[in-house]
Design an enzyme around this catalytic site. Structure first.
Site, PDB file in Angstrom:
ATOM      1  N   GLU C  60      -7.795   1.487  -7.070  1.00 22.24           N
ATOM      2  CA  GLU C  60      -8.747   0.442  -7.051  1.00 22.24           C
ATOM      3  C   GLU C  60      -9.401  -0.305  -7.561  1.00 22.24           C
ATOM      4  O   GLU C  60      -9.714  -1.091  -8.564  1.00 22.24           O
ATOM      5  CB  GLU C  60      -9.370   1.106  -5.662  1.00 22.24           C
ATOM      6  N   HIS C 129     -10.134   4.191   7.943  1.00 22.30           N
ATOM      7  CA  HIS C 129      -9.881   3.068   8.254  1.00 22.30           C
ATOM      8  C   HIS C 129     -10.348   1.823   8.949  1.00 22.30           C
ATOM      9  O   HIS C 129      -9.763   0.998   9.646  1.00 22.30           O
ATOM     10  CB  HIS C 129      -8.298   2.808   8.627  1.00 22.30           C
TER      11      HIS C 129
HETATM   12  C1  LIG Z   1      -8.526   4.998  -2.569  1.00 20.38           C
HETATM   13  C2  LIG Z   1      -7.131   5.081  -1.664  1.00 20.38           C
HETATM   14  N1  LIG Z   1      -6.448   3.779  -2.162  1.00 20.38           N
HETATM   15  C3  LIG Z   1      -5.612   3.521  -0.529  1.00 20.38           C
HETATM   16  C4  LIG Z   1      -5.374   4.621   0.015  1.00 20.38           C
HETATM   17  C5  LIG Z   1      -3.843   4.131   1.095  1.00 20.38           C
HETATM   18  N2  LIG Z   1      -2.697   4.822   0.329  1.00 20.38           N
HETATM   19  C6  LIG Z   1      -2.344   5.989   1.696  1.00 20.38           C
HETATM   20  S1  LIG Z   1      -1.743   6.813   1.016  1.00 20.38           S
HETATM   21  C7  LIG Z   1      -1.200   5.836  -0.146  1.00 20.38           C
HETATM   22  C8  LIG Z   1       0.343   6.412  -1.140  1.00 20.38           C
HETATM   23  C9  LIG Z   1      -0.178   7.646  -2.061  1.00 20.38           C
HETATM   24  O1  LIG Z   1       1.404   8.431  -2.523  1.00 20.38           O
HETATM   25  P1  LIG Z   1       1.256   9.489  -2.992  1.00 20.38           P
HETATM   26  O2  LIG Z   1      -0.471   9.754  -4.279  1.00 20.38           O
HETATM   27  O3  LIG Z   1       2.615   9.157  -4.329  1.00 20.38           O
HETATM   28  O4  LIG Z   1       1.246  10.198  -1.865  1.00 20.38           O
HETATM   29  P2  LIG Z   1       2.405  10.830  -1.322  1.00 20.38           P
HETATM   30  O5  LIG Z   1       2.249   9.762   0.564  1.00 20.38           O
HETATM   31  O6  LIG Z   1       3.774  10.171  -1.904  1.00 20.38           O
HETATM   32  O7  LIG Z   1       2.837  12.090  -0.652  1.00 20.38           O
HETATM   33  C10 LIG Z   1      -1.930   5.230  -0.335  1.00 20.38           C
HETATM   34  C11 LIG Z   1      -1.556   3.437  -0.902  1.00 20.38           C
HETATM   35  C12 LIG Z   1      -5.952   5.300   0.406  1.00 20.38           C
HETATM   36  N3  LIG Z   1      -5.541   6.547   1.255  1.00 20.38           N
HETATM   37  N4  LIG Z   1      -6.995   5.668  -0.690  1.00 20.38           N
END
Ligand SMILES: Cc1ncc(C[n+]2csc(CCOP(=O)(O)OP(=O)(O)O)c2C)c(N)n1
Ligand SMILES: Cc1ncc(C[n+]2csc(CCOP(=O)(O)OP(=O)(O)O)c2C)c(N)n1
Ligand SMILES: [Mg+2]
Ligand SMILES: [Mg+2]
Lengths: 324, 402, 324, 402
Positions: C60, C129
């Site tokens: 962000e 959320h």
């Molecule tokens: C600070 C923040 N920004 C956005 C999100 C929304 N979000 C939740 S999981 C995710 C993707 C995470 O990807 P990754 O780190 O590759 O983990 P994976 O889900 O693939 O295990 C996002 C964008 C969040 N939870 N926290």
């Protein structure tokens, strides 16, 4: 009893608690060898060593994030943020993590630390060395916020903050770091959290304030007294959870209230104080609760003495409110 | 290397198209060219060979019993995962975020920790939590957010907390646990406790502030931390190669002076070996390691996500053929260590156990109204006492039987 | 006129403005191919290409920081933060940079962008959320904050926000993303910023609210009407700078006010509304201004319908305030 | 290589003491061992040899006139810097943060930009701003925060803004300008404008969130950005080797897939050459470069700082002997391009010019009270109109003559 200024009193509290409780560690930018840019941690590095007084990389998120981890392990970290204005890179760790840890883990993980940081204006620091960000933390459930106005309270409140089970933001008004002096007992004592101090008794109106503006409010109150207006001045000391009883008791007596704070007026803690007074003792009010605050602009450099709610701005409001 | 990764595939294409840098006397090579980095093991570790033999260089030398037990954890995790998705589809739980396809990465790494080591989770590691000893009932209660939920129904499903099992607390904001885990291990080091912290995150999380902060502090203070990056190819709809320009995620270790290593994340023993080495190194006081475990998220990001909107079936199918559970079962079969009967029994037992837990969880009461105000602070301040009284005295929300 | 829900109306506004103004770019996590986790940017990637609808890395701070840079160059970025709860890693860029850029550069660098993000509870999102962080931004001088309650306003306010010269935080109440439906004109129109809407006229008391709680307030007002209490319900629409005239006019008429918001009560925008009413029309008040808000706890999961200030909690306060 | 850096000196010591990693089959070497990194030029570029000849591999081929002009900028910067410190000591200005010892790094890099390129400052780059064309008077007005200050007296001294000179806006929070500069250049790239952004920061800032975000976005989106890291050995009292575990700061490029290069930051031509290569590469669409310029902060961090509290005179003296201005003057002397007379004239002219500016600045009025409320928003909303009226109607603070 020794005379101390705020810097010395806070330093004294830190030293005392580090001796008493080996869980206490201090960390932050420049807190080690050099003892902090305001010298608040001076001498601690030499006395307790680099494992307990830690110079960190330049990252507030890293400071608070690792401090939370240390706290979860069972240490009692007291991170310093060099200026309150630089706390925002750590805002996510503070509001999303530190504030919610005990709650979200069903009580498994109390995450106790005390974040110390200098706040407020009056040192020609401009935008980024002058702000008072208390309301941005008070809005977030789970944090306590403390702000001392004199060396005695500074030491006693800091010791109380360290021993309190909840995370505390300890805001140090840097304008009075050296200007506020007084007798400070050697050795151990605490000043209880969430207890305000009635610094000046009065019957015509109540002034609620904290931090460096206390002295401006007192100045204005003394000037008002010459016009026959006796203001009761309350130093909140703990900004949240605040001492509602002392405020309500005073307002019930005076029927009039002025809140004074440095932070911008809009959505500052002053608005909460006014709203609470409305809820608790509306029928006692004889004049509209008023606020004298920092203006809703970024903190200016050259005009800072016009920006701050100093005595010359407080006094007219005391008169207006008293004569309403 | 069978365990190539969509990220890397795309990168090789990129590398080809990148222009030459002006080379007037410098010794630089292209950032997109593959080269040995100090402290980084580039070629992903793989232990189980196609013929069922083990690479002796990395064989973690687990006993047959240990391998079977680990396999059974993988199967159990898979079954619970699939069943929870069904429960969500039926509207009986609100949400689930699972580990389909990532079982080897999660269980292999968690198993490589010593009993005294702590695990700091991301959100896909319920299998590790159960392996660490949390009763299935407690986990299921968390999925339902009922009164028995260890976090008292305060967080979404899969946001558990497992202190008794030396297991951290899940929160949604990406990356925050990384810095905390570093501080936790750092504190242990200060106390001279023999303890390593393993922290999980996805490859997407390497873009977060807190990955940078955590890794940087780990490097400076030589904390006993294992950074376990589950590179599962996707961060919701964003592919791994759009997450960072680095050649690999393990490369990022260089920026912090910590060790980096990649492993085939669908090879249980490779994950175990890579993690174990990192744990032992950390325990010896030699600092942190960033482990990039190359795997794939076979399911949607969570039950809220439909991955068909952003990725091709062919990609998913290619990864299905590398299913870590199937691969490990095949390996055990080659050694005669497992059979369909045992698997069927395990599956049935797990399903039955889970069904019982679900039944109990659904029968359990909701958290009490009062509980909403507990644990904000250690004790209730006046304003929360007032708010609690207001709630208790006031009318109830529709559908709340209190 | 076509029927739309909020998601469609916002999408429509984005599409319209992207066609009209080629400076507009959309960026954020998952906003591209998949059109956002709530599908608000659906179809834009296909229509405008990956240079104007950009899937970013998961950061962000990176999203807002680069968007500020783009704005300084002359583009008009509309970053999306996936959930309002995840805006805090970018808090420093927003409060220290975006909010102060025009001011601190003596007017040289207006830094104009619109940050869109879904806020609020009611979708079983738990702590992270569900939050409504408006007051944490309103306290910071230099930002505008908007929060629509229906598709017509959503489109018109978003277009006005984009064309306004100042940085705007555009908070979208996710609980009513699809539930709030209505007729939305095709083509261009704006709903002016800083103008509230009197959604329900009434003479006995004033309800000030915004976002998803508007519908709860209306529900409660309708129930109160059966008891003979006619509440005037004001939808702020722009949370800051708010429409003080509409509030004051109403309170002068009714003498009674209840503020309703989802965010935790303490230091929420409700306290500012109460404090302003005190300053502007104290003598018209016939009952203490009251607040019905989210409790001062982290946002809970299972008990969210008990946490939120829904109609069942608003109604008793309307009665109490009206009968005071 | 004469331009070694305190960081690196300490690190080599560290490297010796680090324990061997377990090497069971992997190809890793120690993270503390020096090795070639893809895309990173490790050995600091140095152009001016001790004998006064230039390394042909990196000679930027500046004309004599260009070199003399650049030297004069360095001298001018130095004189203004020293004079401002004196003014601060006299209590006539509140604060100054200077570039003593870093003139080659700052002016060499700024000079390597093309006229259309934008500079995004940290806070020590007033020399670059003046070179870009800001009148000295405007800069001095900023130091006094008077009514003529381009930022209207709103920020501390040295927090200038220079849009007319394609120069950004200084703010105190460390690192924020990095991400902004990336976005700025990215926007130019979208617009297909031939424009590169050079962004300055100290080595301490590499620990900030925003360094990570900026570099990561630059790598993913191949933005035309030059990251100019002034490694001046210290972040206030924290030495560079405590800032990160990485071997060098340029190494961090690897984590983002951008180019990295180190240069002798006290060799004007080396800084020029390294930056110029990076600018050209960016302009060719080949992405960003992290330039680590090895220099030293000879003064305190700012006028508020006393460096004797944390570093040894011997260290400072060692660096004084590498003074970039002295070194470049010696080089010019060897070529017969400069002499004491010219230098004296320049110094006197600069001092006189500055004295005039200071006089004018001190005579200028303070910013008006009204101006406090302008530019918060494009237009004054009702609450600021009210607050402005309140201030104008109320009594004045002591010492304000309005
Ligand atoms: C600070 C923040 N920004 C956005 C999100 C929304 N979000 C939740 S999981 C995710 C993707 C995470 O990807 P990754 O780190 O590759 O983990 P994976 O889900 O693939 O295990 C996002 C964008 C969040 N939870 N926290
Ligand atoms: C976010 C933030 N944290 C802390 C500070 C206080 N501070 C100002 S300069 C500085 C050190 C910067 O060091 P470096 O990046 O190496 O730059 P240098 O001053 O050496 O040029 C610190 C800690 C700040 N301005 N911003
Ligand atoms: Mg992923
Ligand atoms: Mg430095």
């Amino acid at each position: 009893m020794p005379q101390m200024n705020m810097v010395q009193a806070i330093n004294d509290a830190l030293r005392l608690e580090m001796k008493r409780d080996d869980r206490v560690v201090v960390l932050g930018e420049d807190v080690g060898k050099v003892g902090g840019v305001f010298r608040v941690t001076a001498g601690l590095y030499d006395e307790f060593g680099e494992d307990r007084v830690i110079d960190t990389p330049l990252s507030e998120g890293g400071i608070i994030g690792t401090a939370i981890g240390m706290a979860l392990y069972g240490l009692l970290p007291i991170p310093e943020i060099q200026f309150g204005d630089f706390i925002f890179p750590a805002y996510d760790q503070i509001v999303s993590e530190l504030a919610k840890f005990r709650y979200r883990s069903g009580g498994e993980y109390p995450s106790k630390l005390v974040i110390r940081t200098p706040v407020g204006g009056g040192i020609r620091g401009g935008h980024y060395h002058s702000q008072s960000p208390e309301s941005q933390f008070i809005h977030v459930a789970g944090l306590k916020v403390v702000c001392p106005t004199n060396p005695y309270d500074a030491k006693g409140l800091l010791l109380a903050s360290i021993r309190d089970p909840d995370p505390v933001l300890f805001f140090e008004p840097k304008r009075i770091y050296r200007a506020a002096k007084g007798e400070v007992p050697e050795g151990d004592y605490t000043v209880p959290l969430s207890k305000a101090a009635v610094v000046r008794p009065g019957k015509h109106l109540t002034v609620v304030t904290w931090g460096a503006m206390l002295y401006e409010a007192l100045d204005a109150a003394n000037q008002a007294a010459q016009k026959g207006i006796e203001a009761e001045v309350i130093d909140l000391r703990t900004l949240w959870p605040l001492d509602i009883d002392t405020i309500v008791e005073s307002v019930k007596k005076t029927g009039r209230v002025v809140v004074v704070h440095e932070a911008p007026k809009t959505c500052g803690l002053g608005s909460e104080v006014v709203a609470l007074i409305n809820e608790k003792c509306f029928l006692h009010l004889e004049a509209p609760p008023a606020r004298v605050c920092g203006f809703d602009t970024p903190f200016p450099y050259t005009l800072e003495m016009e920006y701050l709610p100093l005595a010359h701005r407080i006094l007219p409001q005391l008169v207006t409110t008293a004569q309403f | 290397m069978s365990a190539t990764n969509p990220t890397q595939e795309t990168k090789s294409t990129n590398a080809g198209s990148a222009a030459e840098p002006k080379s007037n006397g410098g010794t630089a090579v292209q950032p997109t060219q593959r080269g040995a980095l100090p402290g980084v093991i580039h070629e992903p570790i793989r232990v189980i060979r196609d013929d069922g033999s083990l690479d002796p260089a990395w064989d973690p030398k687990l006993s047959d019993a240990q391998m079977v037990a680990l396999y059974e954890q993988m199967v159990r995790t898979r079954i619970i995962d699939e069943r929870l998705v069904t429960l969500q589809r039926q509207g009986r739980i609100g949400f689930h975020i699972g580990s389909l396809g990532e079982e080897a990465t999660i269980l292999g790494s968690a198993a490589a920790c010593r009993p005294q080591d702590w695990i700091w989770p991301c959100y896909r590691e319920f299998g590790a939590l159960l392996m660490r000893g949390m009763p299935l009932q407690a986990y299921v209660d968390n999925m339902f957010g009922n009164a028995n939920d260890p976090v008292k129904g305060r967080q979404m499903p899969d946001h558990y907390s497992g202190k008794p099992y030396k297991f951290g607390s899940v929160s949604s904001p990406i990356g925050t646990q990384i810095t905390q885990a570093v501080g936790f291990g750092w504190a242990a080091k200060m106390r001279k406790d023999d303890l390593v912290t393993l922290v999980y995150f996805g490859e997407g999380a390497t873009s977060s502030n807190e990955f940078h902060n955590g890794a940087n502090f780990a490097g400076v203070f030589k904390t006993p931390t294992v950074f376990l990056c589950r590179n599962n190819g996707w961060a919701i709809s964003v592919p791994a190669h759009k997450q960072s320009g680095s050649q690999t995620f393990a490369d990022k270790a260089v920026a912090y002076g910590i060790h980096g290593v990649r492993c085939d994340g669908n090879d249980l023993l490779a994950v175990y070996a890579a993690t174990r080495q990192a744990v032992e190194r950390a325990a010896r006081g030699e600092g942190a390691t960033l482990v990039e475990s190359l795997t794939y998220r076979l399911s949607g990001h969570s039950t809220s996500d439909d991955p068909k909107a952003y990725r091709k079936d062919t990609e998913v199918d290619a990864w299905k053929s590398k299913d870590p559970n199937v691969r490990f079962r095949a390996f055990l079969d080659k050694r005669g260590l497992y059979d369909d009967k045992r698997q069927t029994t395990l599956e049935e037992q797990t399903a039955a156990e889970l069904a019982d837990c679900v039944k109990a969880a659904e029968a359990a009461p909701l958290p009490s109204l009062e509980s909403m105000f507990d644990d904000v602070y250690a004790e209730l301040p006046w304003h929360l006492r007032e708010q609690r009284a207001e709630l208790l005295a006031g009318p109830r929300a529709k559908g709340h039987g209190h």
